[in-house]
Scaffold this motif. Structure first.
Motif, PDB file in Angstrom:
ATOM      1  N   GLU A 175      38.286  36.664 -11.465  1.00  0.00           N
ATOM      2  CA  GLU A 175      37.196  37.533 -11.899  1.00  0.00           C
ATOM      3  C   GLU A 175      37.710  38.660 -12.785  1.00  0.00           C
ATOM      4  O   GLU A 175      37.003  39.137 -13.672  1.00  0.00           O
ATOM      5  N   GLU A 183      33.319  30.737  -3.173  1.00  0.00           N
ATOM      6  CA  GLU A 183      33.088  31.160  -4.554  1.00  0.00           C
ATOM      7  C   GLU A 183      32.579  29.970  -5.358  1.00  0.00           C
ATOM      8  O   GLU A 183      33.355  29.112  -5.758  1.00  0.00           O
ATOM      9  N   TYR A 197      28.934  32.268  -9.073  1.00  0.00           N
ATOM     10  CA  TYR A 197      29.565  33.575  -8.826  1.00  0.00           C
ATOM     11  C   TYR A 197      30.231  34.081 -10.101  1.00  0.00           C
ATOM     12  O   TYR A 197      30.069  35.245 -10.488  1.00  0.00           O
ATOM     13  N   TYR A 198      30.970  33.211 -10.788  1.00  0.00           N
ATOM     14  CA  TYR A 198      31.638  33.594 -12.024  1.00  0.00           C
ATOM     15  C   TYR A 198      30.664  33.681 -13.187  1.00  0.00           C
ATOM     16  O   TYR A 198      30.841  34.492 -14.102  1.00  0.00           O
ATOM     17  N   TYR A 201      27.512  34.707 -13.020  1.00  0.00           N
ATOM     18  CA  TYR A 201      26.840  35.999 -12.919  1.00  0.00           C
ATOM     19  C   TYR A 201      27.805  37.143 -13.220  1.00  0.00           C
ATOM     20  O   TYR A 201      27.427  38.149 -13.830  1.00  0.00           O
TER      21      TYR A 201
END
Length: 470
Positions: free
Chosen positions: A300, A360, A364-365, A367
């Motif tokens: 992230e 995850e 998740y990534y 957004y």
């Protein structure tokens, strides 16, 4: 037995993992400078042997032979010249980079310093300066009245310094161009993804372990808490699995890489398969904390770097930079989707569940990459259309299992857009990109309803604006 107390910098290096140690070396200018310094000392030693021991002036053409006076003038003059060139170059570049850091991202300076070409250039500058400085103290008229190796190497190092200066200016100018900047950040993040996912996680990941969380009663969990405060930088997954297998336990990590923890917060929970006792402290040592986030395992963090550049560009009314960052983020998300299965279960070689990481999924990534940008661009038809266009490319490049979250996010971006369209071209791009996402993800019916909803809302917004103007 007395406990050895190491200085804080050495203690920090001793407690680092191998990956973290290599990361710190890469981000530090000292390492490359020391290597080049050793090379310079080696050349000094060779020069000394050639001029004072072998007496090489007897075997070389007269062109390479210089008197003591000329050698002394040459070396003493170049000391000041190389030092001035070195200081001027880096002072100018640091001023420019500081300005760029404020405009785009404070991480730019670290990225530039970590660049391999930058480190080689600085190392060469220091090596040239070190050679001429030591050579100045070596030349002695009483020991030798003529020289060959020292003046020859001094001239070569002077030429190398000039070539290095030209190369560095060219490299810095290219590096600081925004398209190259975002490209370099994306490539760096891709390398991190490949190292983290392929080497650390993928060999142990499975979607069908022998048993799952359903078989682990929450009331039987034992908790290991943090003994210090900081950001989680590294999980040593390989050793966690190895130790969990040896102790016959199942571990669930309670935090993600990059999370901030304080002393006493839970780091992990574990379930025993038998009543054997073991030392819990060793598991704390397999989770490395530090004062800052790093890219060693934090996927992230790499995404956030490009997001930050896009946000700063939007704030500075620089749409071209924002668009470039958006498309680089798209490519980064494609890479993330292709190299991981996003399963939270890590097993040993017997397919026995040993470690459960925080779940995850791909969204998740997704957004993390685009949510802040879409909110900042909610009144900008150009940027919103570019985000939807990027999502169109993404939806056509990822596997079908991630299509639903891609469509849901695109719908949220479209619904979040607040302004109307001043030009019909913007409206065509907006709905054309949205339709492309719907076709790629198999949501044509949902698109028809969404288009109707959006056009009606935009029509009403236009009427309200006209009334306000009147």
């Amino acid at each position: 037995m007395k406990r050895v107390i190491l200085p804080r910098p050495l203690l920090k290096l001793v407690t680092m993992s191998r990956r973290q140690f290599l990361y710190e070396l890469k981000a530090n200018l000292w390492f490359s400078s020391i290597i080049y310094g050793i090379l310079a000392l080696t050349v000094v030693f060779i020069s000394y042997l050639l001029d004072f021991t072998i007496r090489i002036e007897q075997y070389v053409p007269e062109l390479f032979i210089s008197s003591y006076e000329l050698t002394h003038i040459l070396v003493s003059t170049l000391i000041g010249g190389i030092l001035t060139l070195n200081a001027f170059t880096f002072n100018s570049i640091l001023v420019v980079l500081t300005s760029f850091s404020g405009q785009f991202s404070p991480r730019m300076l670290l990225s530039f310093i970590s660049d391999r070409k930058t480190q080689h250039v600085l190392g060469i500058f220091n090596a040239c300066l070190l050679y001429v400085l030591i050579s100045f103290f070596l030349i002695n008229e009483e020991r030798s009245s003529v020289y060959a190796a020292i003046p020859t190497f001094t001239v070569l190092f002077a030429v190398l310094t000039l070539a290095n200066f030209v190369f560095f200016i060219n490299h810095a100018v290219k590096w600081m161009q925004v398209p190259n900047l975002t490209q370099n950040m994306k490539i760096e993040s891709k390398r991190t993804i490949l190292r983290t996912l392929l080497k650390d996680l993928e060999p142990y990941r499975t979607k069908d372990p022998a048993f799952t969380m359903k078989h682990l009663p929450e009331e039987e969990a034992h908790v290991i808490t943090s003994a210090e405060t900081g950001f989680i930088q590294i999980f040593d997954y390989k050793r966690l699995i190895k130790e969990a297998k040896k102790d016959e336990i199942v571990i669930r990590l309670e935090k993600r890489i990059g999370d901030f923890v304080t002393e006493g917060l839970p780091l992990l929970s574990y379930w025993k398969e038998n009543n054997h006792s073991f030392n819990e402290e060793k598991y704390r040592k397999l989770i490395y904390l530090g004062p800052k986030k790093t890219e060693v395992q934090d996927l992230e963090f790499g995404v956030n770097k490009l997001t930050e550049i896009a946000m700063k560009a939007i704030g500075n009314d620089d749409p071209n930079t924002a668009n470039n960052a958006i498309y680089q983020l798209t490519d980064l998300l494609v890479s993330i989707s292709k190299v991981t299965r996003f399963s939270p279960y890590l097993t040993d070689h017997d397919n026995q569940l040993r470690v459960i990481i925080k779940d995850e999924s791909f969204d998740y990534y997704l957004y993390a990459a685009f949510s802040q940008i879409s909110v900042a661009a909610k009144n900008d038809p150009f940027l919103t259309a570019n985000i939807l266009e990027a999502l169109t490319i993404l939806s056509k490049s990822i596997s079908s299992e991630n299509h639903y979250c891609c469509w849901q996010f695109a719908s949220s971006v479209a619904r979040g857009y607040q302004s109307g369209f001043s030009y019909s071209y913007n409206e065509q791009r907006f709905f054309g990109s949205l339709k492309g996402i719907a076709e790629a993800t198999g949501n044509k019916d949902a698109y028809a309803e969404l288009e109707k909803e959006l056009r009606e809302r935009l029509r009403q917004s236009s009427l309200v604006e006209e009334q306000n103007i009147q």
